[in-house]
Design a protein around this motif. Sequence first.
Motif, mmCIF file in Angstrom:
data_model
loop_
_atom_site.group_PDB
_atom_site.id
_atom_site.type_symbol
_atom_site.label_atom_id
_atom_site.label_comp_id
_atom_site.label_asym_id
_atom_site.label_seq_id
_atom_site.Cartn_x
_atom_site.Cartn_y
_atom_site.Cartn_z
ATOM 1 N N PHE A 159 24.377 5.767 -2.635
ATOM 2 C CA PHE A 159 23.923 5.933 -3.930
ATOM 3 C C PHE A 159 22.276 6.105 -3.559
ATOM 4 O O PHE A 159 21.786 5.493 -2.824
ATOM 5 C CB PHE A 159 24.203 4.805 -4.668
ATOM 6 N N GLU A 160 21.838 7.313 -4.077
ATOM 7 C CA GLU A 160 20.534 7.664 -4.092
ATOM 8 C C GLU A 160 19.770 7.395 -5.369
ATOM 9 O O GLU A 160 20.070 7.367 -6.367
ATOM 10 C CB GLU A 160 20.500 9.053 -3.618
ATOM 11 N N GLY A 161 18.485 7.108 -5.056
ATOM 12 C CA GLY A 161 17.573 6.968 -6.216
ATOM 13 C C GLY A 161 16.269 6.993 -5.776
ATOM 14 O O GLY A 161 15.842 7.453 -4.793
ATOM 15 N N GLU A 162 15.288 6.514 -6.596
ATOM 16 C CA GLU A 162 13.765 6.398 -6.305
ATOM 17 C C GLU A 162 13.234 5.108 -7.111
ATOM 18 O O GLU A 162 13.738 4.875 -7.973
ATOM 19 C CB GLU A 162 13.220 7.649 -6.826
ATOM 20 N N VAL A 163 11.841 4.725 -6.472
ATOM 21 C CA VAL A 163 11.140 3.865 -6.955
ATOM 22 C C VAL A 163 10.760 3.995 -8.453
ATOM 23 O O VAL A 163 10.116 5.369 -8.459
ATOM 24 C CB VAL A 163 10.113 3.334 -6.082
ATOM 25 N N ALA A 164 10.968 3.301 -9.367
ATOM 26 C CA ALA A 164 10.685 3.520 -10.701
ATOM 27 C C ALA A 164 9.339 2.937 -11.081
ATOM 28 O O ALA A 164 8.332 3.373 -11.590
ATOM 29 C CB ALA A 164 11.712 3.129 -11.711
ATOM 30 N N SER A 165 9.188 1.980 -10.578
ATOM 31 C CA SER A 165 7.876 0.859 -10.715
ATOM 32 C C SER A 165 7.729 -0.321 -9.796
ATOM 33 O O SER A 165 8.601 -0.626 -9.076
ATOM 34 C CB SER A 165 7.856 0.364 -12.338
ATOM 35 N N VAL A 166 6.527 -0.456 -9.691
ATOM 36 C CA VAL A 166 5.935 -1.846 -8.883
ATOM 37 C C VAL A 166 5.392 -2.911 -9.440
ATOM 38 O O VAL A 166 4.807 -2.664 -10.367
ATOM 39 C CB VAL A 166 5.395 -1.215 -7.606
ATOM 40 N N ALA A 198 0.810 -1.150 -0.139
ATOM 41 C CA ALA A 198 0.083 -0.056 -0.077
ATOM 42 C C ALA A 198 0.870 1.162 0.036
ATOM 43 O O ALA A 198 0.402 2.377 -0.458
ATOM 44 C CB ALA A 198 -0.866 -0.033 1.190
ATOM 45 N N ILE A 199 1.904 1.350 0.362
ATOM 46 C CA ILE A 199 3.030 2.403 0.498
ATOM 47 C C ILE A 199 3.850 2.577 -0.751
ATOM 48 O O ILE A 199 4.573 3.494 -0.642
ATOM 49 C CB ILE A 199 3.598 2.374 2.039
ATOM 50 N N LEU A 200 3.843 1.432 -1.377
ATOM 51 C CA LEU A 200 5.067 1.617 -2.538
ATOM 52 C C LEU A 200 4.222 2.033 -3.685
ATOM 53 O O LEU A 200 3.141 2.019 -4.057
ATOM 54 C CB LEU A 200 5.133 0.155 -2.833
ATOM 55 N N GLU A 201 5.199 3.231 -4.298
ATOM 56 C CA GLU A 201 4.768 4.111 -5.260
ATOM 57 C C GLU A 201 5.852 4.483 -5.828
ATOM 58 O O GLU A 201 6.902 4.766 -5.559
ATOM 59 C CB GLU A 201 3.875 5.162 -4.867
ATOM 60 N N PRO A 202 5.971 4.927 -7.195
ATOM 61 C CA PRO A 202 6.914 5.646 -7.944
ATOM 62 C C PRO A 202 7.191 6.827 -7.494
ATOM 63 O O PRO A 202 6.179 7.431 -7.133
ATOM 64 C CB PRO A 202 6.389 5.461 -9.556
#
Length: 374
Positions: free
Chosen positions: A232-239, A212-216
């Motif tokens: 190393f920094e990044g972000e969620v691209a897809s689930v 429920a808390i995972l999102e791009p």
Amino acid sequence: MKTISRLKPPTWHNTVLLLSSLLMLTLALLLLSLPLAAQERTAVIASRVTLEPWSDPLEALGTLRADESVTLSATVTEIVAELNFRDGDLVEAGQLLIRLEDGEQQAQLRAAQAQRDERRSAVNRLTQLQERNMAPRADVEDSQARLRQVEAEIQGLEARLTNYQLRAPFDGRVGFRNISVGSLVTPGTQLVTLDKTDVMKLDFNVPEVFLAILEPGLPLTAHSAAFPDDVFEGEVASVGSRVDPVSRSVSVRAELANPELRLRPGMLMEVVVQRRPRQAVVAPESVLVPSGDRQYVMVIDEADGNRLERRRVTVGERRTGQVEILEGLAEGELVVNHGLQRAREGDNVRLLGIADDDATIRKILERNRSEESS
């Protein structure tokens, strides 16, 4: 006749004892009445409460993949005529990497081009004659059709020639070269790998309860054993669109910037997803004084001569060396970090220093020892 007893007058010795007792009592009362600032104060080191970005960490292990990756293979049977790269070279899109022997195909192309020139000339001559009514229109149309036919053959030959020239489909780094000039290759022979690594894909799995808390766009950090001091920094691209029915986990893909090209495909990364990013009141974990199931801190009132106030706080999430304060403290307040054992509520303390990233507790103590000894 009765004898009347009389009180003996006080002797000099008794008078001295009485005066001494009165003097000691007076001194004791004076000491008790002295202001607290005149007494020796307890030395403490404080920390400043700050407002910082905060999140609830979700940890996982992931594997790096190249943003784009391809293995160039042969599609024809031929001999390697030219190699234009070395192991690990950075190449650009469209750069010729491998050329196979294509002499026969080049000869066929030149023959077709010559035939095209001949038929184009024939079309021009017939067109001029037809304009003067000296040639039938059908001959002109037949000549134009034969020209289009040879042009199609040329396009086919040029398309087949691309099978003899392997070019980089995108910017990237080539792998090891396992062939040499003169090697015979056949369809399916793997010639070289090419990876685009300026941006890396990081694949990992998390339990489905966090779906429920995972999102791009959710921020994350990653660590590698190869570079233990780097983050190393990044972000969620897809689930992922499915949950694994065996492990009850969902696949997540993130993107990491890799401008220095240090990260490589296949590396194992420790991932920390920053859930519920927010601004939080943060204090060092060492300032907490537990009492049963409650937590207290010693707040230093700077406006009242560094007087201590014991205050109950409500804590939230914790991370290494820090704790989130939900209630009880505000940004900028001073709290006792070192010297809590001797600190008492209501005491006025002597502040040795304020610990932060630049001035650690150890440095403050060493500085004060050197000052006292000099």
